[in-house]
Design an enzyme around this catalytic site. Structure first.
Site, PDB file in Angstrom:
ATOM      1  N   SER A 145       0.865  -1.176   0.000  1.00  0.00           N
ATOM      2  CA  SER A 145       0.000   0.000   0.000  1.00  0.00           C
ATOM      3  C   SER A 145       0.907   1.233   0.000  1.00  0.00           C
ATOM      4  O   SER A 145       2.101   1.115   0.320  1.00  0.00           O
ATOM      5  CB  SER A 145      -0.854  -0.009   1.265  1.00  0.00           C
ATOM      6  OG  SER A 145      -1.475   1.240   1.473  1.00  0.00           O
ATOM      7  N   TYR A 158      -2.618  -1.419  10.633  1.00  0.00           N
ATOM      8  CA  TYR A 158      -2.681  -1.673   9.185  1.00  0.00           C
ATOM      9  C   TYR A 158      -1.417  -1.155   8.499  1.00  0.00           C
ATOM     10  O   TYR A 158      -0.780  -1.873   7.713  1.00  0.00           O
ATOM     11  CB  TYR A 158      -3.922  -1.004   8.581  1.00  0.00           C
ATOM     12  CG  TYR A 158      -3.976  -1.137   7.072  1.00  0.00           C
ATOM     13  CD1 TYR A 158      -4.307  -2.361   6.480  1.00  0.00           C
ATOM     14  CD2 TYR A 158      -3.684  -0.053   6.244  1.00  0.00           C
ATOM     15  CE1 TYR A 158      -4.341  -2.493   5.096  1.00  0.00           C
ATOM     16  CE2 TYR A 158      -3.716  -0.185   4.866  1.00  0.00           C
ATOM     17  CZ  TYR A 158      -4.049  -1.401   4.299  1.00  0.00           C
ATOM     18  OH  TYR A 158      -4.074  -1.546   2.929  1.00  0.00           O
TER      19      TYR A 158
HETATM   20  N1  LIG Z   1      -8.680  -0.331  -1.643  1.00  0.00           N
HETATM   21  C1  LIG Z   1      -7.698   0.420  -1.239  1.00  0.00           C
HETATM   22  O1  LIG Z   1      -7.835   1.652  -1.109  1.00  0.00           O
HETATM   23  C2  LIG Z   1      -6.339  -0.196  -0.979  1.00  0.00           C
HETATM   24  C3  LIG Z   1      -5.239   0.669  -0.869  1.00  0.00           C
HETATM   25  C4  LIG Z   1      -3.999   0.120  -0.629  1.00  0.00           C
HETATM   26  C5  LIG Z   1      -3.841  -1.245  -0.495  1.00  0.00           C
HETATM   27  N2  LIG Z   1      -4.925  -2.066  -0.591  1.00  0.00           N
HETATM   28  C6  LIG Z   1      -4.716  -3.516  -0.413  1.00  0.00           C
HETATM   29  O2  LIG Z   1      -5.220  -4.200  -1.530  1.00  0.00           O
HETATM   30  C7  LIG Z   1      -5.554  -5.539  -1.142  1.00  0.00           C
HETATM   31  C8  LIG Z   1      -6.928  -5.888  -1.678  1.00  0.00           C
HETATM   32  O3  LIG Z   1      -7.884  -5.050  -1.031  1.00  0.00           O
HETATM   33  P1  LIG Z   1      -9.173  -4.471  -1.774  1.00  0.00           P
HETATM   34  O4  LIG Z   1      -9.054  -3.024  -1.788  1.00  0.00           O
HETATM   35  O5  LIG Z   1      -9.401  -5.199  -3.030  1.00  0.00           O
HETATM   36  O6  LIG Z   1     -10.262  -4.833  -0.657  1.00  0.00           O
HETATM   37  P2  LIG Z   1     -11.635  -5.650  -0.737  1.00  0.00           P
HETATM   38  O7  LIG Z   1     -12.432  -5.236  -1.908  1.00  0.00           O
HETATM   39  O8  LIG Z   1     -12.239  -5.513   0.627  1.00  0.00           O
HETATM   40  O9  LIG Z   1     -11.149  -7.152  -0.955  1.00  0.00           O
HETATM   41  C9  LIG Z   1     -10.433  -7.831   0.040  1.00  0.00           C
HETATM   42  C10 LIG Z   1     -10.294  -9.298  -0.324  1.00  0.00           C
HETATM   43  O10 LIG Z   1      -9.560  -9.958   0.720  1.00  0.00           O
HETATM   44  C11 LIG Z   1     -10.289 -11.098   1.139  1.00  0.00           C
HETATM   45  N3  LIG Z   1     -10.115 -11.351   2.570  1.00  0.00           N
HETATM   46  C12 LIG Z   1     -10.263 -10.453   3.592  1.00  0.00           C
HETATM   47  N4  LIG Z   1     -10.126 -11.093   4.765  1.00  0.00           N
HETATM   48  C13 LIG Z   1      -9.876 -12.403   4.482  1.00  0.00           C
HETATM   49  C14 LIG Z   1      -9.681 -13.560   5.279  1.00  0.00           C
HETATM   50  N5  LIG Z   1      -9.724 -13.522   6.615  1.00  0.00           N
HETATM   51  N6  LIG Z   1      -9.467 -14.744   4.653  1.00  0.00           N
HETATM   52  C15 LIG Z   1      -9.458 -14.830   3.308  1.00  0.00           C
HETATM   53  N7  LIG Z   1      -9.647 -13.764   2.498  1.00  0.00           N
HETATM   54  C16 LIG Z   1      -9.864 -12.572   3.087  1.00  0.00           C
HETATM   55  C17 LIG Z   1     -11.755 -10.763   0.844  1.00  0.00           C
HETATM   56  O11 LIG Z   1     -12.491 -11.963   0.606  1.00  0.00           O
HETATM   57  P3  LIG Z   1     -13.603 -12.590   1.588  1.00  0.00           P
HETATM   58  O12 LIG Z   1     -14.297 -11.461   2.289  1.00  0.00           O
HETATM   59  O13 LIG Z   1     -14.492 -13.357   0.653  1.00  0.00           O
HETATM   60  O14 LIG Z   1     -12.839 -13.488   2.497  1.00  0.00           O
HETATM   61  C18 LIG Z   1     -11.642  -9.982  -0.458  1.00  0.00           C
HETATM   62  O15 LIG Z   1     -11.608 -10.864  -1.555  1.00  0.00           O
HETATM   63  C19 LIG Z   1      -5.428  -5.587   0.375  1.00  0.00           C
HETATM   64  O16 LIG Z   1      -4.219  -6.202   0.737  1.00  0.00           O
HETATM   65  C20 LIG Z   1      -5.427  -4.114   0.779  1.00  0.00           C
HETATM   66  O17 LIG Z   1      -4.738  -3.902   1.980  1.00  0.00           O
HETATM   67  C21 LIG Z   1      -6.172  -1.570  -0.833  1.00  0.00           C
END
Ligand SMILES: NC(=O)c1ccc[n+]([C@@H]2O[C@H](COP(=O)([O-])OP(=O)(O)OC[C@H]3O[C@@H](n4cnc5c(N)ncnc54)[C@H](OP(=O)(O)O)[C@@H]3O)[C@@H](O)[C@H]2O)c1
Length: 266
Positions: A145, A158
């Site tokens: 991130s 986080y």
């Molecule tokens: N969106 C942002 O602004 C942002 C910015 C910087 C970095 N990121 C990073 O990008 C990555 C993806 O996030 P996203 O933005 O795509 O968020 P998201 O839409 O909330 O997706 C998160 C994914 O992680 C899975 N997950 C969460 N907890 C889990 C668990 N206990 N076991 C297995 N799977 C789990 C969820 O699946 P289930 O709920 O089906 O388990 C979902 O598929 C993360 O590492 C996040 O930190 C995001």
């Protein structure tokens, strides 16, 4: 058009049920990768897999598992062995945050966060790497991130988990030089996904102006991984801000982030 070279290669993507992970699954299936999709919500994964099989003619398996559970990685490795699947690309994307002052947030949220963002990512990498090194070919993508680059008040744990992801990825990339295995840390800034909802952010705490879509982040991340890049910050302004933190003290960076978040929350 599927490139012949990628036929038969398999990628395991964690967090494939939503957001960036789901888009990575789409991008990689389009490129001809066979996929193993991992997340908790089995129904969504199964539906996604069925669509990708029909649309791109790839193989697509689903493993529904909670990565916060200590035995989860062992279970994934066991299932892969049973199905005789070798993982060529490991995409450690699953992760979540929780907004709030450290002292106010439920400690169980932090435990799960560290398990998913740090422990499962580390253990999965440890489990998949020996096979990649033996085959002299492999790709690891760890999703960090812009929070990897500085302390993040109101998301203290986080931010620390994402600092781990960047540091771990960079060290591993160096250890693996010359082995045929590359490690890429993809660092998105604010991206339009379910992340803020899961983190419990209020409306005023989230500003999607100028944010990239999950699809854009997935395409940029995939391209960087295939080029063997070590670190990519998605989005020009995010890159400027992430690398700009090197020009000021970490205390100052934390102070600016604290004031910005406090203003949004008030
Ligand atoms: N969106 C942002 O602004 C942002 C910015 C910087 C970095 N990121 C990073 O990008 C990555 C993806 O996030 P996203 O933005 O795509 O968020 P998201 O839409 O909330 O997706 C998160 C994914 O992680 C899975 N997950 C969460 N907890 C889990 C668990 N206990 N076991 C297995 N799977 C789990 C969820 O699946 P289930 O709920 O089906 O388990 C979902 O598929 C993360 O590492 C996040 O930190 C995001």
């Amino acid at each position: 058009m599927v490139e012949m070279a990628k036929k038969g290669r398999t990628a395991l993507i964690t967090g494939a049920s939503e957001g960036i992970g789901r888009e990575l699954a789409r991008v990689m299936a389009k490129e001809g990768w066979n996929l193993v999709l991992v997340a908790r919500r089995e129904e969504i994964l199964t539906e996604l897999a069925a669509g990708l099989i029909v649309e791109h003619g790839v193989k697509c398996a689903v493993i529904a598992v909670d990565l916060a559970e200590p035995e989860s990685v062992g279970m994934i490795a066991q299932k892969l062995r049973e199905r005789n699947v070798a993982v060529d690309a490991l995409i450690n994307n699953a992760g979540f945050g929780r907004y709030g002052l450290f002292a106010d947030v439920d400690e169980t949220a932090f435990r799960s966060m560290i398990e998913v963002n740090v422990t499962a990512l580390t253990n999965l990498t440890r489990a998949m790497l020996p096979g990649m090194i033996e085959r002299k070919r492999g790709w690891v993508m760890n999703v960090g991130s812009t929070a990897s680059f500085q302390p993040v008040p109101f998301s203290a744990v986080y931010g620390a988990t994402k600092a781990f992801v960047l540091s771990f990825s960079e060290a591993l990339a160096t250890e693996l030089e010359g082995t045929g295995v590359t490690v890429t840390c993809v660092c998105p800034g604010v991206t339009e996904t379910g992340f803020a909802r899961v983190a419990g952010a209020s409306k005023q705490e989230v500003d999607f102006r100028g944010a990239l879509s999950a699809g854009e982040v997935a395409r940029l991340g995939y391209a960087a991984m295939m080029k063997g890049k070590r670190t990519v910050v998605t989005g020009g302004m995010n890159a400027v801000l992430a690398f700009g933190t090197r020009l000021i003290s970490r205390k100052m960076a934390a102070g600016i982030a604290f004031k910005l978040m406090k203003k949004r929350r008030s």
